[in-house]
Design a protein around this motif. Structure first.
Motif, PDB file in Angstrom:
ATOM      1  N   ALA A 201      20.464  10.460 -69.188  1.00 30.24           N
ATOM      2  CA  ALA A 201      20.228   9.828 -67.895  1.00 30.24           C
ATOM      3  C   ALA A 201      21.481   9.822 -67.029  1.00 30.24           C
ATOM      4  CB  ALA A 201      19.712   8.407 -68.094  1.00 30.24           C
TER       5      ALA A 201
ATOM      6  N   GLY B 275      14.201   1.300 -59.455  1.00 31.17           N
ATOM      7  CA  GLY B 275      14.333   2.719 -59.151  1.00 31.17           C
ATOM      8  C   GLY B 275      13.253   3.213 -58.207  1.00 31.17           C
TER       9      GLY B 275
ATOM     10  N   ALA C 284      21.823  11.631 -63.485  1.00 33.15           N
ATOM     11  CA  ALA C 284      22.063  10.732 -62.357  1.00 33.15           C
ATOM     12  C   ALA C 284      23.160  11.263 -61.448  1.00 33.15           C
ATOM     13  CB  ALA C 284      22.420   9.333 -62.864  1.00 33.15           C
TER      14      ALA C 284
ATOM     15  N   LEU D 119      18.325   5.149 -62.591  1.00 34.04           N
ATOM     16  CA  LEU D 119      17.936   6.087 -63.646  1.00 34.04           C
ATOM     17  C   LEU D 119      18.789   5.888 -64.885  1.00 34.04           C
ATOM     18  CD1 LEU D 119      16.235   8.602 -64.505  1.00 34.04           C
ATOM     19  CD2 LEU D 119      18.185   9.978 -63.749  1.00 34.04           C
TER      20      LEU D 119
ATOM     21  N   TRP E  72      13.830  12.496 -60.553  1.00 38.38           N
ATOM     22  CA  TRP E  72      13.161  11.195 -60.700  1.00 38.38           C
ATOM     23  C   TRP E  72      11.665  11.361 -60.996  1.00 38.38           C
ATOM     24  CZ3 TRP E  72      14.519   6.465 -61.763  1.00 38.38           C
ATOM     25  CH2 TRP E  72      13.602   5.432 -61.591  1.00 38.38           C
TER      26      TRP E  72
ATOM     27  N   PRO F 156      11.175  10.337 -65.803  1.00 38.67           N
ATOM     28  CA  PRO F 156      10.348   9.212 -66.250  1.00 38.67           C
ATOM     29  C   PRO F 156       8.927   9.644 -66.617  1.00 38.67           C
ATOM     30  CG  PRO F 156      11.585   8.617 -64.295  1.00 38.67           C
ATOM     31  CD  PRO F 156      11.735  10.101 -64.463  1.00 38.67           C
TER      32      PRO F 156
ATOM     33  N   TYR G 290      12.626   0.276 -63.778  1.00 40.16           N
ATOM     34  CA  TYR G 290      11.689   1.218 -63.167  1.00 40.16           C
ATOM     35  C   TYR G 290      11.251   0.721 -61.790  1.00 40.16           C
ATOM     36  CZ  TYR G 290       8.292   5.062 -63.547  1.00 40.16           C
ATOM     37  OH  TYR G 290       7.593   6.232 -63.375  1.00 40.16           O
TER      38      TYR G 290
END
Length: 468
Positions: A210, A147, A214, A121, A52, A56, A144
């Motif tokens: 992703a 998350g 994940a 994600l 994480w 991003p 976002y």
């Protein structure tokens, strides 16, 4: 500075059992040294955290500006606003985590909510077809925010664990060394795999990337949760004080702690610098070297040494103290950032060597700074003012803010330079001013930010407090 002795127990204020509503407690008797197997199980939770933190930070700015057609200014806001919300929530979660620990004798309830982070994600990079520009920015930003909140639910109680254990000064560093090792493996795996999986720049590739990552996040979270249970069962759980406090009271308490305040401010600029590096790296490889494939190479060079550098930084901290080791790591990062100015002319091999040095420094920045947070809690305990969850909430809020400000500062540099955004399958010629801005933003700007971190870190006296 002489390092403090390595006690396996530490004196405490308020070691009474914390019984829950169902009579539960995890308070142990005499503390014991954590077993390596338990530490590995606990640290495995950091693998998903590394995903994480990395993906991003490394790809979102580039994804927004090069695939979704979002302008650098709006892209920067898309990354900044969710983190502001995130930073405001962290202290609240720290206080709630303390309340949960007093009520139930553990912090695992909040941790379980964090396991849903994997869904956020996958959704964040799965942007519906037809959405671009502001609409795409809104989709990404919304997920976002979700998350980040779920990440905070996991991160705050997870990072409070070393403060909860009945262990001493060097044992806390040992816990974080294991955590740093597995965190770096998560950073390395995702930092290398993610750019390779989205090399084409197509939306579908971002979505598949992703989903794959994940799944790994979810597995690591479940294992980390089991590790928290095992560590507290063996070493003892130190519940917060018997009386609850408001969020504002906890914030005021943490803010009045001079050493902790200096450490937090230093780490804010450190986190801003390292996350600027992540966000800017794809631009550096694309426009300075003309080869986006080098993003994977440089990320590997940055993170691979960090996997093995942890024991070296632990050894150094035992000989000189954590403070001197952390200042050395910050100085190395300043020198390395400035050396990257020569990357375009000195070549790929030179740049890889510099990036490896930066990665080695990064390991020290993470290990030593994080391991000083439980030291701050221990120092507060001796004053009778310890609230581990509150301190951790402030710390993780600072970290979240740094992860947002770094990419935003770089996006602002791109906007000032006149960088032109584009969409999937299209290319544009960037003006010279944009190329200058993206280079200076990747080199001189992070060096300046890290220099500010050094100024604040020099004001921190936690090593001296540990010796008393």
């Amino acid at each position: 500075m002489t390092a403090a002795p390595d006690p396996l127990t530490r004196e405490t204020a308020g070691t009474a059992d914390a019984a829950g509503q169902n009579g539960q407690t995890e308070q142990a008797g005499p503390s014991r040294r954590p077993r390596a197997g338990d530490l590995m199980t606990y640290a495995t939770g950091s693998v998903g955290m590394g995903v994480w933190v990395t993906v991003p930070g490394l790809l979102l700015l580039y994804f927004l500006t090069h695939t979704l057609g979002v302008s650098p200014f709006l892209a920067g806001l898309t990354l900044l606003v969710p983190k502001i919300v995130d930073a405001l929530v962290h202290p609240l979660l720290g206080t709630l985590s303390d309340r949960q620990a007093r009520r139930t004798g553990h912090r695992r309830g909040m941790l379980r909510w964090g396991l849903l982070l994997a869904l956020a994600l996958a959704a964040m990079f799965t942007v519906p077809a037809g959405l671009s520009g502001p609409g795409a920015a809104l989709w990404v930003g919304g997920w976002y925010i979700a998350g980040n909140l779920l990440f905070a639910c996991f991160q705050v109680p997870y990072l409070t664990t070393p403060s909860d254990l009945r262990i001493g000064y060097h044992e806390r560093t040992r816990v974080f060394m294991f955590r740093m090792l597995l965190l770096t493996l998560g950073l390395l795996a995702s930092g290398v795999a993610a750019p390779a999986l989205v090399a084409s720049g197509a939306r579908g590739d971002y979505s598949r990337m992703a989903v794959v990552l994940a799944v790994g996040m979810a597995v690591s979270g479940v294992i980390g949760l089991a590790g928290v249970r095992r560590l507290t069962g063996r070493c003892g759980f130190r519940p917060p004080g018997a009386h609850g406090h408001s969020v504002l009271a906890d914030l005021r308490l943490a803010g009045r702690d001079r050493d902790f305040r200096a450490l937090v401010l230093s780490y804010f600029f450190t986190g801003t610098t390292t996350h600027l590096f992540l966000a800017a790296l794809p631009f550096y490889t694309r426009y300075v070297f003309g080869d986006s494939g080098l993003t994977t190479v440089f990320m590997g060079g940055f993170l691979a040494p960090a996997v093995i550098a942890g024991p070296g930084w632990l050894w150094l901290s035992r000989r000189t103290g954590k403070q001197r080791g952390l200042l050395l790591a910050q100085g190395m990062f300043i020198a390395g950032s400035l050396a990257l100015l020569l990357g375009g002319t000195a070549g790929v091999a030179f740049t890889v060597v510099v990036v490896v040095a930066l990665g080695t420094a990064f390991a020290g920045l993470q290990l030593l700074a994080f391991s000083m947070v439980p030291d701050a809690v221990a120092a507060a305990e001796r004053r009778g003012t310890a609230r581990a969850g509150a301190y951790t909430g402030v710390w993780t809020a600072t970290e979240a803010t740094g992860t947002a400000v770094g990419p935003y500062v770089y996006s602002a540099a791109l906007a000032v330079g006149g960088f032109v955004a584009t969409t999937e399958g299209h290319t544009v010629a960037q003006p010279d001013s944009a190329l200058t801005a993206l280079l200076l933003g990747f080199t001189v700007l992070p060096a300046a930010l890290m220099a500010v971190a050094v100024v604040f870190q020099r004001r921190c006296g936690l090593d001296g407090a540990a010796e008393r």
